[in-house]
Design a protein around this motif. Structure first.
Motif, PDB file in Angstrom:
ATOM      1  N   VAL A  17       0.662  -1.191  -0.034  1.00  0.00           N
ATOM      2  CA  VAL A  17       0.122   0.457  -0.084  1.00  0.00           C
ATOM      3  C   VAL A  17       0.809   1.548  -0.133  1.00  0.00           C
ATOM      4  O   VAL A  17       1.954   1.044   0.738  1.00  0.00           O
ATOM      5  CB  VAL A  17      -0.931   0.168   1.033  1.00  0.00           C
ATOM      6  N   TYR A  18      -0.161   2.523  -0.730  1.00  0.00           N
ATOM      7  CA  TYR A  18       1.194   3.735  -0.534  1.00  0.00           C
ATOM      8  C   TYR A  18       0.196   4.712  -0.338  1.00  0.00           C
ATOM      9  O   TYR A  18      -1.013   4.921   0.166  1.00  0.00           O
ATOM     10  CB  TYR A  18       1.205   4.414  -1.846  1.00  0.00           C
ATOM     11  N   SER A  19       0.810   5.535   1.119  1.00  0.00           N
ATOM     12  CA  SER A  19       0.420   6.948   1.891  1.00  0.00           C
ATOM     13  C   SER A  19       1.447   7.955   2.151  1.00  0.00           C
ATOM     14  O   SER A  19       2.443   7.511   2.358  1.00  0.00           O
ATOM     15  CB  SER A  19      -0.226   5.630   2.982  1.00  0.00           C
ATOM     16  N   ASP A  20       1.176   9.252   1.675  1.00  0.00           N
ATOM     17  CA  ASP A  20       2.223  10.055   2.447  1.00  0.00           C
ATOM     18  C   ASP A  20       3.789   9.765   1.911  1.00  0.00           C
ATOM     19  O   ASP A  20       4.243   9.821   3.228  1.00  0.00           O
ATOM     20  CB  ASP A  20       1.996  10.517   4.045  1.00  0.00           C
ATOM     21  N   SER A  21       3.170   9.753   1.100  1.00  0.00           N
ATOM     22  CA  SER A  21       5.449   9.135   0.061  1.00  0.00           C
ATOM     23  C   SER A  21       6.349   8.060   0.406  1.00  0.00           C
ATOM     24  O   SER A  21       7.135   7.865   0.496  1.00  0.00           O
ATOM     25  CB  SER A  21       5.665  10.522   0.316  1.00  0.00           C
ATOM     26  N   CYS A  22       5.094   7.510   1.504  1.00  0.00           N
ATOM     27  CA  CYS A  22       5.862   6.021   1.755  1.00  0.00           C
ATOM     28  C   CYS A  22       5.003   4.281   0.962  1.00  0.00           C
ATOM     29  O   CYS A  22       3.963   5.033   0.778  1.00  0.00           O
ATOM     30  CB  CYS A  22       5.592   6.243   3.708  1.00  0.00           C
ATOM     31  N   VAL A  23       5.612   3.582   0.785  1.00  0.00           N
ATOM     32  CA  VAL A  23       5.109   2.830   0.733  1.00  0.00           C
ATOM     33  C   VAL A  23       5.452   1.263   1.555  1.00  0.00           C
ATOM     34  O   VAL A  23       6.080   1.476   2.496  1.00  0.00           O
ATOM     35  CB  VAL A  23       5.401   2.020  -1.161  1.00  0.00           C
ATOM     36  N   TYR A  24       4.312   0.474   1.669  1.00  0.00           N
ATOM     37  CA  TYR A  24       4.370  -0.112   2.845  1.00  0.00           C
ATOM     38  C   TYR A  24       3.720  -2.063   2.570  1.00  0.00           C
ATOM     39  O   TYR A  24       3.465  -1.631   1.486  1.00  0.00           O
ATOM     40  CB  TYR A  24       3.446   0.062   3.864  1.00  0.00           C
ATOM     41  N   LEU A  25       5.101  -2.699   3.136  1.00  0.00           N
ATOM     42  CA  LEU A  25       5.595  -3.863   2.023  1.00  0.00           C
ATOM     43  C   LEU A  25       4.773  -4.756   3.347  1.00  0.00           C
ATOM     44  O   LEU A  25       5.358  -4.899   4.081  1.00  0.00           O
ATOM     45  CB  LEU A  25       6.586  -3.837   1.289  1.00  0.00           C
ATOM     46  N   LEU A  26       4.000  -5.492   2.766  1.00  0.00           N
ATOM     47  CA  LEU A  26       4.056  -6.760   3.594  1.00  0.00           C
ATOM     48  C   LEU A  26       4.572  -7.761   3.432  1.00  0.00           C
ATOM     49  O   LEU A  26       4.659  -8.282   2.312  1.00  0.00           O
ATOM     50  CB  LEU A  26       2.432  -7.013   4.202  1.00  0.00           C
ATOM     51  N   ARG A  27       5.514  -8.846   4.646  1.00  0.00           N
ATOM     52  CA  ARG A  27       6.019  -9.323   4.005  1.00  0.00           C
ATOM     53  C   ARG A  27       5.672 -10.616   4.690  1.00  0.00           C
ATOM     54  O   ARG A  27       4.661 -10.044   5.887  1.00  0.00           O
ATOM     55  CB  ARG A  27       7.692  -9.436   4.362  1.00  0.00           C
ATOM     56  N   ASP A  28       6.212 -11.343   4.576  1.00  0.00           N
ATOM     57  CA  ASP A  28       5.472 -13.157   6.000  1.00  0.00           C
ATOM     58  C   ASP A  28       5.912 -12.729   7.325  1.00  0.00           C
ATOM     59  O   ASP A  28       5.381 -13.336   8.034  1.00  0.00           O
ATOM     60  CB  ASP A  28       6.639 -14.572   5.100  1.00  0.00           C
ATOM     61  N   THR A  29       7.287 -11.621   7.623  1.00  0.00           N
ATOM     62  CA  THR A  29       6.860 -11.885   9.373  1.00  0.00           C
ATOM     63  C   THR A  29       7.390 -10.644   9.715  1.00  0.00           C
ATOM     64  O   THR A  29       8.182 -10.153  10.512  1.00  0.00           O
ATOM     65  CB  THR A  29       8.772 -12.892   9.936  1.00  0.00           C
ATOM     66  N   ASP A  30       7.661  -9.087   8.977  1.00  0.00           N
ATOM     67  CA  ASP A  30       7.136  -8.141   8.575  1.00  0.00           C
ATOM     68  C   ASP A  30       6.714  -7.471   8.443  1.00  0.00           C
ATOM     69  O   ASP A  30       6.314  -8.113   6.929  1.00  0.00           O
ATOM     70  CB  ASP A  30       8.957  -7.812   9.344  1.00  0.00           C
ATOM     71  N   VAL A  31       7.231  -5.819   8.264  1.00  0.00           N
ATOM     72  CA  VAL A  31       6.268  -4.794   7.562  1.00  0.00           C
ATOM     73  C   VAL A  31       8.004  -3.768   7.455  1.00  0.00           C
ATOM     74  O   VAL A  31       7.877  -3.399   8.408  1.00  0.00           O
ATOM     75  CB  VAL A  31       4.946  -4.043   8.035  1.00  0.00           C
ATOM     76  N   ILE A  32       7.844  -3.539   6.185  1.00  0.00           N
ATOM     77  CA  ILE A  32       8.436  -2.541   5.785  1.00  0.00           C
ATOM     78  C   ILE A  32       7.561  -0.685   5.454  1.00  0.00           C
ATOM     79  O   ILE A  32       6.811  -0.996   4.785  1.00  0.00           O
ATOM     80  CB  ILE A  32       9.721  -2.825   4.797  1.00  0.00           C
ATOM     81  N   ARG A  33       8.634   0.241   5.356  1.00  0.00           N
ATOM     82  CA  ARG A  33       7.997   1.165   5.522  1.00  0.00           C
ATOM     83  C   ARG A  33       9.575   2.037   4.911  1.00  0.00           C
ATOM     84  O   ARG A  33      10.186   1.667   5.736  1.00  0.00           O
ATOM     85  CB  ARG A  33       7.571   1.538   6.857  1.00  0.00           C
ATOM     86  N   GLY A  87      14.352   6.960   0.193  1.00  0.00           N
ATOM     87  CA  GLY A  87      14.752   5.767   0.052  1.00  0.00           C
ATOM     88  C   GLY A  87      15.591   5.320   1.705  1.00  0.00           C
ATOM     89  O   GLY A  87      15.854   3.735   2.132  1.00  0.00           O
ATOM     90  N   VAL A  88      14.592   5.910   2.871  1.00  0.00           N
ATOM     91  CA  VAL A  88      14.448   5.417   4.437  1.00  0.00           C
ATOM     92  C   VAL A  88      13.549   3.703   4.750  1.00  0.00           C
ATOM     93  O   VAL A  88      12.661   4.054   4.054  1.00  0.00           O
ATOM     94  CB  VAL A  88      14.991   6.769   4.647  1.00  0.00           C
ATOM     95  N   ALA A  89      14.409   3.080   4.798  1.00  0.00           N
ATOM     96  CA  ALA A  89      13.375   1.857   4.664  1.00  0.00           C
ATOM     97  C   ALA A  89      13.908   1.695   6.930  1.00  0.00           C
ATOM     98  O   ALA A  89      14.364   1.817   7.618  1.00  0.00           O
ATOM     99  CB  ALA A  89      13.817   0.656   4.376  1.00  0.00           C
ATOM    100  N   SER A  90      12.361   1.341   7.200  1.00  0.00           N
ATOM    101  CA  SER A  90      12.062   1.082   8.571  1.00  0.00           C
ATOM    102  C   SER A  90      11.382  -0.135   8.509  1.00  0.00           C
ATOM    103  O   SER A  90      10.399  -0.711   7.601  1.00  0.00           O
ATOM    104  CB  SER A  90      11.667   2.268   9.765  1.00  0.00           C
ATOM    105  N   TYR A  91      11.442  -1.115  10.139  1.00  0.00           N
ATOM    106  CA  TYR A  91      11.095  -2.531   9.928  1.00  0.00           C
ATOM    107  C   TYR A  91       9.787  -2.810  10.897  1.00  0.00           C
ATOM    108  O   TYR A  91      10.766  -2.598  11.939  1.00  0.00           O
ATOM    109  CB  TYR A  91      11.714  -3.541   9.752  1.00  0.00           C
TER     110      TYR A  91
END
Length: 145
Positions: free
Chosen positions: A88-104, A110-114
């Motif tokens: 999903v996408y919101s406020d210039s950030c893409v949120y990615l759901l993986r098997d054990t975490d979510v990445i923002r 290009g800064v990522a947090s988990y």
């Protein structure tokens, strides 16, 4: 083969196909076209933005996320290890759901947090910047970045 036709803005239409993304104006003029580098796995359409996820190797070893602007220009791309289950996408950030975490990922820098999770999740929903709901069949879990 077309998968979906959707408005990106009041004057731009995205046609998401099995092998490419095309963006048209209301007169049918092509404003942008992007041929996928591999099999399209998932996509998410938001106002002015389209997020696509490609199965990088066809074997589940990693995916590529590409974010497009309203003219079909790729404005962000990143290879992600593991399997992306939702995007999903919101406020210039893409949120990615993986098997054990979510990445923002902030697509401007290009800064990522988990954030890790340990339960079965079906879908991802952004509440506000840095806040998401992980939805299961019976409940939703609130996470912050």
């Amino acid at each position: 083969m077309p998968y979906r036709c959707s408005f990106l803005t009041n004057d731009r239409i995205a046609l998401i196909c099995s092998d490419r993304l095309c963006v048209y104006d209301l007169k049918g003029n092509v404003k942008g076209e992007y041929r996928y580098p591999s099999r399209l796995f998932d996509f998410y359409v938001a106002e002015d933005i389209l997020v696509t996820v490609f199965d990088l190797y066809g074997s589940g070893k990693g995916d590529t996320v590409v974010v497009f602007d309203k003219n079909g220009k790729d404005i962000f791309a990143k290879r992600i290890d593991g399997n992306i289950r939702d995007a999903v996408y919101s406020d210039s950030c893409v949120y990615l759901l993986r098997d054990t975490d979510v990445i923002r990922i902030d697509t401007r820098f290009g800064v990522a947090s988990y954030v890790d999770y340990t339960f079965e999740v079906a879908r991802l929903q952004v509440v506000s910047d840095g806040e998401v709901l992980l939805c299961t069949e019976t409940t939703a879990y609130y996470l912050t970045f």
